[in-house]
Design a protein around this motif. Structure first.
Motif, PDB file in Angstrom:
ATOM      1  N   LEU A  19      33.217  22.875  47.106  1.00 25.37           N
ATOM      2  CA  LEU A  19      33.705  24.125  46.504  1.00 25.37           C
ATOM      3  C   LEU A  19      35.197  24.257  46.819  1.00 25.37           C
ATOM      4  CD1 LEU A  19      30.745  26.395  47.660  1.00 25.37           C
ATOM      5  CD2 LEU A  19      31.210  25.715  45.293  1.00 25.37           C
ATOM      6  N   PRO A  20      36.042  23.444  46.190  1.00 30.12           N
ATOM      7  CA  PRO A  20      37.442  23.352  46.612  1.00 30.12           C
ATOM      8  C   PRO A  20      38.258  24.633  46.479  1.00 30.12           C
ATOM      9  CG  PRO A  20      37.085  22.165  44.559  1.00 30.12           C
ATOM     10  CD  PRO A  20      35.737  22.562  45.078  1.00 30.12           C
ATOM     11  N   GLU A  21      37.875  25.547  45.629  1.00 28.09           N
ATOM     12  CA  GLU A  21      38.637  26.783  45.462  1.00 28.09           C
ATOM     13  C   GLU A  21      38.201  27.879  46.430  1.00 28.09           C
ATOM     14  OE1 GLU A  21      41.253  27.063  43.336  1.00 28.09           O
ATOM     15  OE2 GLU A  21      40.926  24.946  42.881  1.00 28.09           O
ATOM     16  N   TRP A  22      37.159  27.623  47.178  1.00 27.86           N
ATOM     17  CA  TRP A  22      36.605  28.608  48.095  1.00 27.86           C
ATOM     18  C   TRP A  22      37.077  28.332  49.506  1.00 27.86           C
ATOM     19  CZ3 TRP A  22      33.343  32.651  46.644  1.00 27.86           C
ATOM     20  CH2 TRP A  22      32.936  32.645  45.306  1.00 27.86           C
ATOM     21  N   ARG A  23      37.079  29.390  50.326  1.00 31.93           N
ATOM     22  CA  ARG A  23      37.399  29.262  51.748  1.00 31.93           C
ATOM     23  C   ARG A  23      36.457  30.183  52.510  1.00 31.93           C
ATOM     24  NH1 ARG A  23      40.331  33.751  53.380  1.00 31.93           N
ATOM     25  NH2 ARG A  23      41.122  35.009  51.694  1.00 31.93           N
ATOM     26  N   GLN A  24      36.384  29.966  53.806  1.00 30.92           N
ATOM     27  CA  GLN A  24      35.602  30.878  54.637  1.00 30.92           C
ATOM     28  C   GLN A  24      36.563  31.739  55.440  1.00 30.92           C
ATOM     29  OE1 GLN A  24      33.110  29.190  57.696  1.00 30.92           O
ATOM     30  NE2 GLN A  24      31.899  31.048  57.825  1.00 30.92           N
ATOM     31  N   ALA A  25      36.303  33.034  55.444  1.00 29.89           N
ATOM     32  CA  ALA A  25      37.091  33.982  56.241  1.00 29.89           C
ATOM     33  C   ALA A  25      36.236  35.216  56.495  1.00 29.89           C
ATOM     34  CB  ALA A  25      38.371  34.369  55.520  1.00 29.89           C
ATOM     35  N   ASP A  26      36.327  35.737  57.690  1.00 32.79           N
ATOM     36  CA  ASP A  26      35.627  36.973  58.059  1.00 32.79           C
ATOM     37  C   ASP A  26      34.132  36.918  57.756  1.00 32.79           C
ATOM     38  OD1 ASP A  26      38.099  38.104  58.873  1.00 32.79           O
ATOM     39  OD2 ASP A  26      38.530  38.617  56.780  1.00 32.79           O
ATOM     40  N   GLY A  27      33.515  35.765  58.001  1.00 23.05           N
ATOM     41  CA  GLY A  27      32.068  35.642  57.840  1.00 23.05           C
ATOM     42  C   GLY A  27      31.576  35.564  56.414  1.00 23.05           C
ATOM     43  N   ALA A  28      32.475  35.230  55.466  1.00 23.14           N
ATOM     44  CA  ALA A  28      32.084  35.171  54.055  1.00 23.14           C
ATOM     45  C   ALA A  28      32.775  34.008  53.362  1.00 23.14           C
ATOM     46  CB  ALA A  28      32.455  36.469  53.344  1.00 23.14           C
ATOM     47  N   LEU A  29      32.193  33.553  52.263  1.00 26.90           N
ATOM     48  CA  LEU A  29      32.885  32.631  51.364  1.00 26.90           C
ATOM     49  C   LEU A  29      33.748  33.482  50.456  1.00 26.90           C
ATOM     50  CD1 LEU A  29      29.998  30.204  50.310  1.00 26.90           C
ATOM     51  CD2 LEU A  29      31.624  29.967  52.197  1.00 26.90           C
ATOM     52  N   ARG A  30      35.003  33.073  50.262  1.00 26.89           N
ATOM     53  CA  ARG A  30      35.952  33.887  49.493  1.00 26.89           C
ATOM     54  C   ARG A  30      36.677  33.049  48.454  1.00 26.89           C
ATOM     55  NH1 ARG A  30      36.628  38.819  51.815  1.00 26.89           N
ATOM     56  NH2 ARG A  30      35.648  39.024  53.864  1.00 26.89           N
ATOM     57  N   ARG A  31      36.927  33.706  47.322  1.00 24.45           N
ATOM     58  CA  ARG A  31      37.689  33.066  46.259  1.00 24.45           C
ATOM     59  C   ARG A  31      38.364  34.131  45.410  1.00 24.45           C
ATOM     60  NH1 ARG A  31      36.458  28.969  41.217  1.00 24.45           N
ATOM     61  NH2 ARG A  31      38.601  29.115  40.522  1.00 24.45           N
ATOM     62  N   ARG A  32      39.530  33.786  44.888  1.00 18.86           N
ATOM     63  CA  ARG A  32      40.223  34.620  43.911  1.00 18.86           C
ATOM     64  C   ARG A  32      40.185  33.885  42.573  1.00 18.86           C
ATOM     65  NH1 ARG A  32      45.742  37.263  45.315  1.00 18.86           N
ATOM     66  NH2 ARG A  32      44.256  38.827  46.018  1.00 18.86           N
ATOM     67  N   TYR A  33      39.652  34.585  41.566  1.00 21.50           N
ATOM     68  CA  TYR A  33      39.662  34.078  40.186  1.00 21.50           C
ATOM     69  C   TYR A  33      40.787  34.776  39.439  1.00 21.50           C
ATOM     70  CZ  TYR A  33      34.917  32.238  40.929  1.00 21.50           C
ATOM     71  OH  TYR A  33      33.815  31.551  41.385  1.00 21.50           O
ATOM     72  N   ARG A  34      41.453  34.044  38.566  1.00 19.14           N
ATOM     73  CA  ARG A  34      42.496  34.624  37.709  1.00 19.14           C
ATOM     74  C   ARG A  34      42.145  34.340  36.254  1.00 19.14           C
ATOM     75  NH1 ARG A  34      47.005  36.244  40.530  1.00 19.14           N
ATOM     76  NH2 ARG A  34      47.166  35.419  42.640  1.00 19.14           N
TER      77      ARG A  34
END
Length: 95
Positions: A19-34
């Protein structure tokens, strides 16, 4: 139906490799879509909302015009589970 267990840090890292556009932060998987505009962003959110209802797993998200910020975590498991990984993949497919 039983809820999935929280993934270990290594399991989360392994999942993020696909999942290359995703990262983990603050106990969650996170992504910004544009998207091109608000309408496209809202249409994406609608597609995701229908899926979330079907699988009973709902994202934490925020929409600002053409941007959708997503956080996926399984609250009752206290972190990231396989449900979050599957939802991330599904959301990418719907984008």
């Amino acid at each position: 139906m039983s809820r999935p267990r929280r993934l270990s840090p290594g399991e989360v890292e392994e999942a993020l490799a696909s999942l290359p556009e995703w990262r983990q932060a603050d106990g969650a998987l996170r992504r910004r879509y544009r998207f091109a505009d608000f309408g496209e962003a809202w249409a994406f959110m609608t597609r995701c909302a229908l899926l979330a209802e079907k699988v009973d797993h709902h994202p934490d998200w925020r929409n600002v015009w053409s941007r959708v910020d997503v956080a996926l975590t399984t609250h009752d498991a206290g972190g990231v589970t396989q449900l979050d990984v599957e939802m991330a993949r599904a959301m990418d497919a719907l984008a």
